[in-house]
Design a protein around this motif. Structure first.
Motif, PDB file in Angstrom:
ATOM      1  N   ASP A 156       8.313   6.148   0.058  1.00 50.47           N
ATOM      2  CA  ASP A 156       9.251   5.031  -0.033  1.00 50.47           C
ATOM      3  C   ASP A 156       9.502   4.717  -1.499  1.00 50.47           C
ATOM      4  OD1 ASP A 156       9.240   4.739   2.728  1.00 50.47           O
ATOM      5  OD2 ASP A 156       7.629   3.237   2.699  1.00 50.47           O
ATOM      6  N   MET A 157      10.667   4.156  -1.788  1.00 51.12           N
ATOM      7  CA  MET A 157      10.882   3.622  -3.128  1.00 51.12           C
ATOM      8  C   MET A 157      10.634   2.117  -3.078  1.00 51.12           C
ATOM      9  SD  MET A 157      15.019   3.771  -3.579  1.00 51.12           S
ATOM     10  CE  MET A 157      16.132   2.803  -2.555  1.00 51.12           C
TER      11      MET A 157
ATOM     12  N   ASN B 116      11.795   3.592   4.440  1.00 56.17           N
ATOM     13  CA  ASN B 116      11.990   4.911   5.029  1.00 56.17           C
ATOM     14  C   ASN B 116      10.801   5.331   5.893  1.00 56.17           C
ATOM     15  OD1 ASN B 116      13.503   7.611   5.015  1.00 56.17           O
ATOM     16  ND2 ASN B 116      11.479   8.222   4.297  1.00 56.17           N
ATOM     17  N   SER B 117       9.591   4.902   5.512  1.00 61.13           N
ATOM     18  CA  SER B 117       8.381   5.245   6.267  1.00 61.13           C
ATOM     19  C   SER B 117       8.255   4.453   7.560  1.00 61.13           C
ATOM     20  CB  SER B 117       7.143   4.977   5.407  1.00 61.13           C
ATOM     21  OG  SER B 117       7.037   3.584   5.124  1.00 61.13           O
TER      22      SER B 117
ATOM     23  N   THR C  55       4.997   2.934   1.302  1.00 56.14           N
ATOM     24  CA  THR C  55       4.343   4.007   0.531  1.00 56.14           C
ATOM     25  C   THR C  55       5.031   4.202  -0.817  1.00 56.14           C
ATOM     26  OG1 THR C  55       5.727   5.707   1.573  1.00 56.14           O
ATOM     27  CG2 THR C  55       3.634   5.174   2.648  1.00 56.14           C
ATOM     28  N   TYR C  56       5.189   3.133  -1.573  1.00 60.28           N
ATOM     29  CA  TYR C  56       5.959   3.201  -2.816  1.00 60.28           C
ATOM     30  C   TYR C  56       5.100   3.476  -4.049  1.00 60.28           C
ATOM     31  CZ  TYR C  56       4.333  -1.510  -3.985  1.00 60.28           C
ATOM     32  OH  TYR C  56       3.545  -2.594  -4.286  1.00 60.28           O
ATOM     33  N   PHE C  57       3.819   3.715  -3.874  1.00 60.09           N
ATOM     34  CA  PHE C  57       2.985   4.060  -5.023  1.00 60.09           C
ATOM     35  C   PHE C  57       2.061   5.214  -4.648  1.00 60.09           C
ATOM     36  CE2 PHE C  57       0.707   0.805  -2.659  1.00 60.09           C
ATOM     37  CZ  PHE C  57      -0.562   1.355  -2.537  1.00 60.09           C
ATOM     38  N   VAL C  58       1.694   6.000  -5.656  1.00 57.95           N
ATOM     39  CA  VAL C  58       0.822   7.156  -5.441  1.00 57.95           C
ATOM     40  C   VAL C  58      -0.161   7.276  -6.600  1.00 57.95           C
ATOM     41  CG1 VAL C  58       2.595   8.438  -4.172  1.00 57.95           C
ATOM     42  CG2 VAL C  58       2.354   8.786  -6.636  1.00 57.95           C
TER      43      VAL C  58
ATOM     44  N   GLU D 128      12.833   5.505  -7.472  1.00 60.45           N
ATOM     45  CA  GLU D 128      13.927   6.139  -6.718  1.00 60.45           C
ATOM     46  C   GLU D 128      13.377   7.394  -6.059  1.00 60.45           C
ATOM     47  OE1 GLU D 128      16.933   7.266  -4.790  1.00 60.45           O
ATOM     48  OE2 GLU D 128      17.252   5.464  -6.008  1.00 60.45           O
ATOM     49  N   ASN D 129      13.693   7.579  -4.764  1.00 62.61           N
ATOM     50  CA  ASN D 129      13.138   8.720  -4.026  1.00 62.61           C
ATOM     51  C   ASN D 129      14.183   9.769  -3.657  1.00 62.61           C
ATOM     52  OD1 ASN D 129      14.505   7.377  -2.020  1.00 62.61           O
ATOM     53  ND2 ASN D 129      12.721   7.031  -0.701  1.00 62.61           N
TER      54      ASN D 129
END
Length: 202
Positions: free
Chosen positions: A102-103, A115-116, A125-128, A140-141
């Motif tokens: 996700d963004m 999106n998830s 899920t915007y961080f990793v 931005e994804n």
């Protein structure tokens, strides 16, 4: 009457709990270990059978006085928990090639799912975390496509990888933080002073 426990309220509770370890009149917390024998059916002092589960599937603890007594009976040792043993954490999401992330969006909700499928920012899920234990925010994804290039830059500016993803470096975990506060499910949260000083509203 309709009511909601807001995320701000949850965050405040977490902050108050963390502060209780370091306040002048701080609380005292302990982490204990116990249970030196296997899980199996047992009997209490009256001879009543107690189903204690198995080693592979121990019983779920109950929040009652009797269960608390059993915990004390099984206790072997305890360690006092200090403020240096406490950390805010976030879900661990290792960057994995071929995954669509996700963004970041400030208005994720049930009416504007990510999106998830997440309906709130905290499940998004915007961080990793990359293989070097650096944490990034997805700005931005690439139109919700899969990420195939691992982010590695530690620049204070937003950067783009060749797969079309745009990233913002947030912070890196130290060796002590990975040892003390990283598990298969969670990672430590910290603020990189250089990154925060360079942050711009918008």
């Amino acid at each position: 009457m309709a009511a909601i426990i807001t995320n701000k309220f949850r965050i405040n509770n977490a902050e108050q709990f963390s502060e209780s370890f370091s306040e002048t009149a701080s609380e005292t917390y302990y982490l204990f270990i116990g249970r030196a024998h296997s899980w199996a059916s047992d009997a209490d002092v009256q001879g009543n059978t107690i189903d204690e589960g198995t080693d592979a599937s121990p019983p779920t603890p109950n929040d009652d006085i009797t269960s608390e007594f059993y915990a004390y009976d099984d206790m072997i040792g305890a360690k006092i928990i200090t403020s240096s043993d406490v950390s805010f954490c976030i879900p661990r999401r290792d960057w994995t090639t071929g995954t669509t992330y996700d963004m970041y969006e400030h208005n994720i909700s049930s009416g504007n799912a990510a999106n998830s499928g997440a309906t709130n920012l905290f499940d998004s899920t915007y961080f990793v975390m990359n293989s070097a234990y650096a944490v990034y925010k997805v700005i931005e994804n690439d139109g919700a496509t899969a990420s195939t290039i691992e982010p590695t830059s530690t620049s204070n500016s937003i950067f783009e990888t060749s797969d079309g993803y745009r990233w913002k470096y947030m912070y890196s975990l130290t060796s002590a933080e990975t040892l003390n506060f990283m598990s298969t499910d969670f990672i430590h949260v910290s603020t990189d002073s250089t990154v925060s000083a360079a942050a711009v509203d918008g």
